[in-house]
Design an enzyme around this catalytic site. Structure first.
Site, PDB file in Angstrom:
ATOM      1  N   PHE A  32       0.562  -1.088  -0.019  1.00 29.94           N
ATOM      2  CA  PHE A  32      -0.104   0.052   0.253  1.00 29.94           C
ATOM      3  C   PHE A  32       1.211   1.256   0.215  1.00 29.94           C
ATOM      4  CE2 PHE A  32      -3.246   2.765   1.406  1.00 29.94           C
ATOM      5  CZ  PHE A  32      -4.343   2.393   0.547  1.00 29.94           C
ATOM      6  N   LYS A  34       4.498   1.689  -0.935  1.00 33.06           N
ATOM      7  CA  LYS A  34       5.231   0.943  -1.237  1.00 33.06           C
ATOM      8  C   LYS A  34       6.884   2.053  -1.125  1.00 33.06           C
ATOM      9  CE  LYS A  34       3.070  -1.518  -5.008  1.00 33.06           C
ATOM     10  NZ  LYS A  34       4.046  -2.730  -4.864  1.00 33.06           N
ATOM     11  N   ASN A  79      -3.034  -7.866  -8.338  1.00 32.31           N
ATOM     12  CA  ASN A  79      -2.600  -6.691  -9.532  1.00 32.31           C
ATOM     13  C   ASN A  79      -1.333  -7.120  -9.723  1.00 32.31           C
ATOM     14  OD1 ASN A  79       0.138  -6.037  -7.623  1.00 32.31           O
ATOM     15  ND2 ASN A  79      -1.164  -6.940  -6.048  1.00 32.31           N
ATOM     16  N   MET A  81       1.846  -4.644  -9.973  1.00 30.38           N
ATOM     17  CA  MET A  81       2.770  -4.101  -9.910  1.00 30.38           C
ATOM     18  C   MET A  81       4.046  -4.406 -10.229  1.00 30.38           C
ATOM     19  SD  MET A  81      -0.287  -2.351  -8.643  1.00 30.38           S
ATOM     20  CE  MET A  81       0.859  -0.597  -9.371  1.00 30.38           C
ATOM     21  N   PHE A  83       6.866  -5.158  -8.040  1.00 31.40           N
ATOM     22  CA  PHE A  83       7.971  -4.618  -7.194  1.00 31.40           C
ATOM     23  C   PHE A  83       8.016  -3.591  -7.898  1.00 31.40           C
ATOM     24  CE2 PHE A  83       9.456  -8.311  -5.244  1.00 31.40           C
ATOM     25  CZ  PHE A  83       8.133  -8.694  -4.492  1.00 31.40           C
ATOM     26  N   SER A 145       5.758 -13.328  -4.151  1.00 31.90           N
ATOM     27  CA  SER A 145       5.301 -12.241  -5.012  1.00 31.90           C
ATOM     28  C   SER A 145       4.616 -12.890  -6.627  1.00 31.90           C
ATOM     29  CB  SER A 145       5.801 -10.991  -4.887  1.00 31.90           C
ATOM     30  OG  SER A 145       5.183 -10.475  -6.515  1.00 31.90           O
ATOM     31  N   ASN A 147       3.856 -11.900  -9.241  1.00 31.97           N
ATOM     32  CA  ASN A 147       4.414 -11.180 -10.596  1.00 31.97           C
ATOM     33  C   ASN A 147       6.062 -10.196 -10.750  1.00 31.97           C
ATOM     34  OD1 ASN A 147       1.265 -10.315 -10.362  1.00 31.97           O
ATOM     35  ND2 ASN A 147       1.741  -8.841  -8.576  1.00 31.97           N
ATOM     36  N   THR A 148       7.140 -11.393  -9.799  1.00 32.91           N
ATOM     37  CA  THR A 148       8.116 -10.804 -10.177  1.00 32.91           C
ATOM     38  C   THR A 148       8.764 -12.120 -10.942  1.00 32.91           C
ATOM     39  OG1 THR A 148       8.938  -8.925  -9.263  1.00 32.91           O
ATOM     40  CG2 THR A 148      10.537 -10.397  -9.552  1.00 32.91           C
ATOM     41  N   LYS A 183       7.055 -14.030   4.145  1.00 32.63           N
ATOM     42  CA  LYS A 183       6.181 -13.973   3.827  1.00 32.63           C
ATOM     43  C   LYS A 183       5.725 -14.571   2.833  1.00 32.63           C
ATOM     44  CE  LYS A 183       2.275 -10.653   1.936  1.00 32.63           C
ATOM     45  NZ  LYS A 183       2.195  -9.020   2.353  1.00 32.63           N
ATOM     46  N   ASN A 212       0.492 -14.084   1.044  1.00 31.80           N
ATOM     47  CA  ASN A 212       0.276 -12.934  -0.252  1.00 31.80           C
ATOM     48  C   ASN A 212      -0.433 -13.206  -1.210  1.00 31.80           C
ATOM     49  OD1 ASN A 212       1.903 -11.234  -1.880  1.00 31.80           O
ATOM     50  ND2 ASN A 212       3.476 -11.939  -1.380  1.00 31.80           N
TER      51      ASN A 212
END
Length: 308
Positions: A32, A34, A79, A81, A83, A145, A147-148, A183, A212
């Site tokens: 939120f 970042k 999302n 995003m 990172f 995550s 997203n990476t 996490k 996550n």
């Protein structure tokens, strides 16, 4: 004025974990704020702690837009995003200023740059650790995550032990070590979670953040359901509860459990705490319900404490 409106002040809500005093059990999850640009404002909304980041060593723009989607029918978000953040140097400068006058616990969530090969990712985590250990109240190691690319492979037992081992080694060199938390993904199997728990206990980590975002799309009805990325919000609540409950029942050594995923009401918050979480975090619930959600959870929790 804002602080009085949203904060529930009571010593009964205070909680001491890994030598830190939390004014209450409700935190804001990483992702939120970042870049730690809104910490002071967000701290007025009644949170007991705020986790900033995810932070990477070098600044990065993240994935191309459009990369954030509201799934209104499902009370969820997707999302991807990637990172996006200002990098460790700049964010460390901001947190150092906050550190002098903050009144609540601040955690820093760290990760790797997308451009860093997965086999060299340990160096990225070590850079971030070195930057934030002097000023954060705790550090969360983000290996979950979606997203990476390849990041989640760091949850595999050997890779995770190598990463955690390197960070713990550096932590032991400090005059005063900092609490390290991990996490994890909700998409791990229970046998994989067993390996994670064993690693946490072997290296005496301070705790775990569960969970996550998920790549799964079970009973999702909104038009954006097929967008790639991590799903958060109400559909994740059942799984996050299962994971937290499993960790609580399985752990052999005491370590802090932060429950996050799908908390949308005060009842959800209490359920997560009763399932075994020592602390909870919100993100999507904060987006949909606003800061009154923090107050409602704390009011409900205080009422529960006083009635026992």
């Amino acid at each position: 004025m804002v602080k009085n409106r949203y904060r529930v002040s009571s010593d009964k809500l205070k909680k001491s974990l890994f030598n830190k005093t939390f004014t209450n059990s409700v935190g804001l999850a990483a992702g939120f704020d970042k870049n730690s640009v809104a910490f002071n404002a967000l701290s007025c909304f009644g949170f007991g702690f705020i986790e900033v980041g995810t932070v990477t060593p070098e600044p990065q723009k993240g994935n191309p837009t459009k990369r954030l989607f509201r799934l209104l029918k499902d009370q969820a978000l997707i999302n991807r995003m990637g990172f996006n953040n200002d990098g460790a140097d700049i964010i460390a400068q901001r947190i150092e200023k906050i550190h002098q006058c903050k009144q609540i616990v601040i955690g820093v969530n760290i990760g790797k740059n997308k451009s860093t090969p997965i086999e060299k990712s340990i160096s990225d985590y070590l850079i971030c650790f070195e930057k934030f250990a002097p000023m954060a109240d705790y550090i969360t190691i983000n290996v979950s995550s979606p997203n990476t690319p390849e990041l989640r492979s760091l949850q595999n037992r050997n890779e995770l032990q190598n990463l955690i081992g390197a960070l713990v080694k550096e932590n032991h060199k400090l005059k005063k070590s900092i609490p390290l938390l991990l996490k994890i993904s909700p998409d791990l199997s229970f046998s994989q979670i067993d390996d994670v728990i064993q690693t946490i206990e072997d290296f005496d980590l301070a705790g775990i953040v569960a969970v996550n975002t998920t790549t799964k799309r079970i009973n999702i009805h909104s038009k954006y359901r097929n967008q790639s990325g991590g799903l958060s919000g109400k559909p994740l609540f059942k799984r996050s509860m299962e994971v937290v409950s499993y960790i609580k029942k399985t752990q052999k050594k005491p370590f802090c459990i932060i429950g996050v995923g799908g908390i949308q009401s005060s009842n959800d918050g209490l359920k997560m705490l009763n399932a075994g979480a020592d602390l909870i975090q919100i993100y999507t619930g904060f987006v949909y319900q606003g800061p009154r959600l923090v107050k409602r959870i704390n009011q409900e929790l205080l009422s529960s404490i006083e009635s026992n």
